[in-house]
Structure formats: structure tokens, C-alpha cells
Motif scaffolding. Structure first.
Motif, PDB file in Angstrom:
ATOM      1  N   ASN A  64       7.471  42.054  -7.978  1.00 34.97           N
ATOM      2  CA  ASN A  64       8.901  42.330  -7.811  1.00 34.97           C
ATOM      3  C   ASN A  64       9.549  41.352  -6.842  1.00 34.97           C
ATOM      4  O   ASN A  64      10.652  40.844  -7.091  1.00 34.97           O
ATOM      5  CB  ASN A  64       9.126  43.772  -7.347  1.00 34.97           C
ATOM      6  CG  ASN A  64       8.958  44.773  -8.459  1.00 34.97           C
ATOM      7  OD1 ASN A  64       9.116  44.435  -9.627  1.00 34.97           O
ATOM      8  ND2 ASN A  64       8.655  46.011  -8.093  1.00 34.97           N
ATOM      9  N   LEU A 100       9.907  38.023  -8.614  1.00 32.01           N
ATOM     10  CA  LEU A 100      11.009  38.048  -9.568  1.00 32.01           C
ATOM     11  C   LEU A 100      12.363  37.972  -8.859  1.00 32.01           C
ATOM     12  O   LEU A 100      13.281  37.286  -9.324  1.00 32.01           O
ATOM     13  CB  LEU A 100      10.943  39.301 -10.435  1.00 32.01           C
ATOM     14  CG  LEU A 100       9.871  39.319 -11.523  1.00 32.01           C
ATOM     15  CD1 LEU A 100       9.817  40.696 -12.177  1.00 32.01           C
ATOM     16  CD2 LEU A 100      10.141  38.258 -12.561  1.00 32.01           C
ATOM     17  N   GLU A 101      12.479  38.676  -7.722  1.00 31.93           N
ATOM     18  CA  GLU A 101      13.726  38.614  -6.966  1.00 31.93           C
ATOM     19  C   GLU A 101      13.991  37.203  -6.464  1.00 31.93           C
ATOM     20  O   GLU A 101      15.124  36.715  -6.529  1.00 31.93           O
ATOM     21  CB  GLU A 101      13.684  39.597  -5.797  1.00 31.93           C
ATOM     22  CG  GLU A 101      13.761  41.054  -6.218  1.00 31.93           C
ATOM     23  CD  GLU A 101      13.548  42.011  -5.057  1.00 31.93           C
ATOM     24  OE1 GLU A 101      13.391  41.546  -3.906  1.00 31.93           O
ATOM     25  OE2 GLU A 101      13.531  43.229  -5.308  1.00 31.93           O
ATOM     26  N   LYS A 102      12.951  36.533  -5.979  1.00 33.09           N
ATOM     27  CA  LYS A 102      13.117  35.155  -5.508  1.00 33.09           C
ATOM     28  C   LYS A 102      13.483  34.227  -6.652  1.00 33.09           C
ATOM     29  O   LYS A 102      14.327  33.340  -6.503  1.00 33.09           O
ATOM     30  CB  LYS A 102      11.839  34.673  -4.821  1.00 33.09           C
ATOM     31  CG  LYS A 102      11.603  35.274  -3.472  1.00 33.09           C
ATOM     32  CD  LYS A 102      10.348  34.733  -2.829  1.00 33.09           C
ATOM     33  CE  LYS A 102      10.099  35.401  -1.499  1.00 33.09           C
ATOM     34  NZ  LYS A 102       8.865  34.895  -0.857  1.00 33.09           N
ATOM     35  N   LEU A 103      12.867  34.414  -7.799  1.00 29.50           N
ATOM     36  CA  LEU A 103      13.197  33.592  -8.962  1.00 29.50           C
ATOM     37  C   LEU A 103      14.652  33.813  -9.398  1.00 29.50           C
ATOM     38  O   LEU A 103      15.338  32.859  -9.770  1.00 29.50           O
ATOM     39  CB  LEU A 103      12.244  33.869 -10.111  1.00 29.50           C
ATOM     40  CG  LEU A 103      10.803  33.355  -9.965  1.00 29.50           C
ATOM     41  CD1 LEU A 103       9.941  33.851 -11.092  1.00 29.50           C
ATOM     42  CD2 LEU A 103      10.793  31.835  -9.910  1.00 29.50           C
ATOM     43  N   GLU A 104      15.084  35.082  -9.363  1.00 31.57           N
ATOM     44  CA  GLU A 104      16.473  35.377  -9.736  1.00 31.57           C
ATOM     45  C   GLU A 104      17.444  34.772  -8.735  1.00 31.57           C
ATOM     46  O   GLU A 104      18.517  34.287  -9.111  1.00 31.57           O
ATOM     47  CB  GLU A 104      16.688  36.875  -9.844  1.00 31.57           C
ATOM     48  CG  GLU A 104      16.016  37.484 -11.081  1.00 31.57           C
ATOM     49  CD  GLU A 104      16.136  39.000 -11.115  1.00 31.57           C
ATOM     50  OE1 GLU A 104      16.684  39.601 -10.154  1.00 31.57           O
ATOM     51  OE2 GLU A 104      15.654  39.583 -12.106  1.00 31.57           O
ATOM     52  N   GLU A 105      17.111  34.781  -7.439  1.00 31.36           N
ATOM     53  CA  GLU A 105      17.954  34.182  -6.426  1.00 31.36           C
ATOM     54  C   GLU A 105      18.051  32.680  -6.623  1.00 31.36           C
ATOM     55  O   GLU A 105      19.127  32.092  -6.498  1.00 31.36           O
ATOM     56  CB  GLU A 105      17.422  34.492  -5.026  1.00 31.36           C
ATOM     57  CG  GLU A 105      17.614  35.925  -4.596  1.00 31.36           C
ATOM     58  CD  GLU A 105      16.956  36.208  -3.254  1.00 31.36           C
ATOM     59  OE1 GLU A 105      16.410  35.276  -2.640  1.00 31.36           O
ATOM     60  OE2 GLU A 105      16.992  37.382  -2.838  1.00 31.36           O
ATOM     61  N   ASN A 106      16.928  32.033  -6.918  1.00 33.30           N
ATOM     62  CA  ASN A 106      16.919  30.582  -7.121  1.00 33.30           C
ATOM     63  C   ASN A 106      17.647  30.195  -8.400  1.00 33.30           C
ATOM     64  O   ASN A 106      18.197  29.118  -8.494  1.00 33.30           O
ATOM     65  CB  ASN A 106      15.480  30.049  -7.159  1.00 33.30           C
ATOM     66  CG  ASN A 106      14.810  30.122  -5.804  1.00 33.30           C
ATOM     67  OD1 ASN A 106      15.478  30.193  -4.772  1.00 33.30           O
ATOM     68  ND2 ASN A 106      13.482  30.127  -5.807  1.00 33.30           N
ATOM     69  N   LYS A 107      17.654  31.088  -9.350  1.00 31.51           N
ATOM     70  CA  LYS A 107      18.293  30.829 -10.643  1.00 31.51           C
ATOM     71  C   LYS A 107      19.822  30.788 -10.468  1.00 31.51           C
ATOM     72  O   LYS A 107      20.504  29.989 -11.083  1.00 31.51           O
ATOM     73  CB  LYS A 107      17.891  31.904 -11.630  1.00 31.51           C
ATOM     74  CG  LYS A 107      18.393  31.700 -13.032  1.00 31.51           C
ATOM     75  CD  LYS A 107      17.868  32.823 -13.904  1.00 31.51           C
ATOM     76  CE  LYS A 107      18.625  32.905 -15.197  1.00 31.51           C
ATOM     77  NZ  LYS A 107      18.169  34.016 -15.996  1.00 31.51           N
ATOM     78  N   ASN A 108      20.343  31.652  -9.584  1.00 30.89           N
ATOM     79  CA  ASN A 108      21.795  31.705  -9.371  1.00 30.89           C
ATOM     80  C   ASN A 108      22.199  30.626  -8.484  1.00 30.89           C
ATOM     81  O   ASN A 108      22.635  29.798  -8.149  1.00 30.89           O
ATOM     82  CB  ASN A 108      22.208  33.049  -8.748  1.00 30.89           C
ATOM     83  CG  ASN A 108      21.985  34.195  -9.728  1.00 30.89           C
ATOM     84  OD1 ASN A 108      22.080  33.990 -10.926  1.00 30.89           O
ATOM     85  ND2 ASN A 108      21.690  35.357  -9.208  1.00 30.89           N
TER      86      ASN A 108
END
Length: 90
Positions: free
Chosen positions: A79, A82-90
């Protein structure tokens, strides 16, 4: 009444399966085992066996608890990833 009959039938089946499986388990004790049980006494030997089985069940339950904790830690780590990946994606 039907619950009573179901209980009687289920209990009868369990007893039947018990006698079938115990009848198929034909093992012989070695002379050392017979000597051990005769010296120690059958009651004490069965008590020791029960304690040994209890300790094994406790060890197995502790192992399963550790596995569940490991799975929970893995889920938390995924989790966070995934949160870090979502942050980097934005």
C-alpha cells in the motif's frame, strides 16, 4: 424431531468412520516401545503424548500467527509503495 434424527445420523456416520479408520491402522509397537510404556505406565504415557500434541498445536498456531503478521506487513508495504507511485505519477 428432524434435527434430532439428523444428529443421530451424523453421529452414527462419525462413529462408523472412526471404527473404519482405526480398523485400517494396523501398526505394531516395537519391543522398546512396549518396554517403555510398561515401565512408565500407560496413563502417564498417554498424558505425555497429549502434552506433546498440545505443544505441537501451540507451535503451529504461533507459526500461523507469524505468517498472518508477515502478510499484513507485506500488504502495508505494498500500500505504501502504491501510494508513492501514485504521488510520483501526479
Amino acid at each position: 424431531m428432524s434435527q434430532f434424527l439428523k444428529g443421530i445420523i451424523t453421529g452414527g456416520i462419525i462413529v462408523l468412520i472412526f471404527f473404519i479408520t482405526t480398523g485400517q491402522a494396523r501398526f505394531k509397537l516395537s519391543d522398546d516401545d512396549k518396554k517403555y510404556y510398561n515401565e512408565k505406565g500407560w496413563v502417564q504415557s498417554l498424558f505425555d503424548l497429549e502434552i506433546n500434541i498440545g505443544e505441537r498445536v501451540d507451535a503451529l498456531s504461533r507459526l500461523l500467527a507469524l505468517e498472518v503478521n508477515d502478510i499484513e506487513d507485506d500488504i502495508k508495504a505494498l500500500n505504501m509503495r502504491l501510494e508513492k507511485l501514485e504521488e510520483n505519477k501526479n
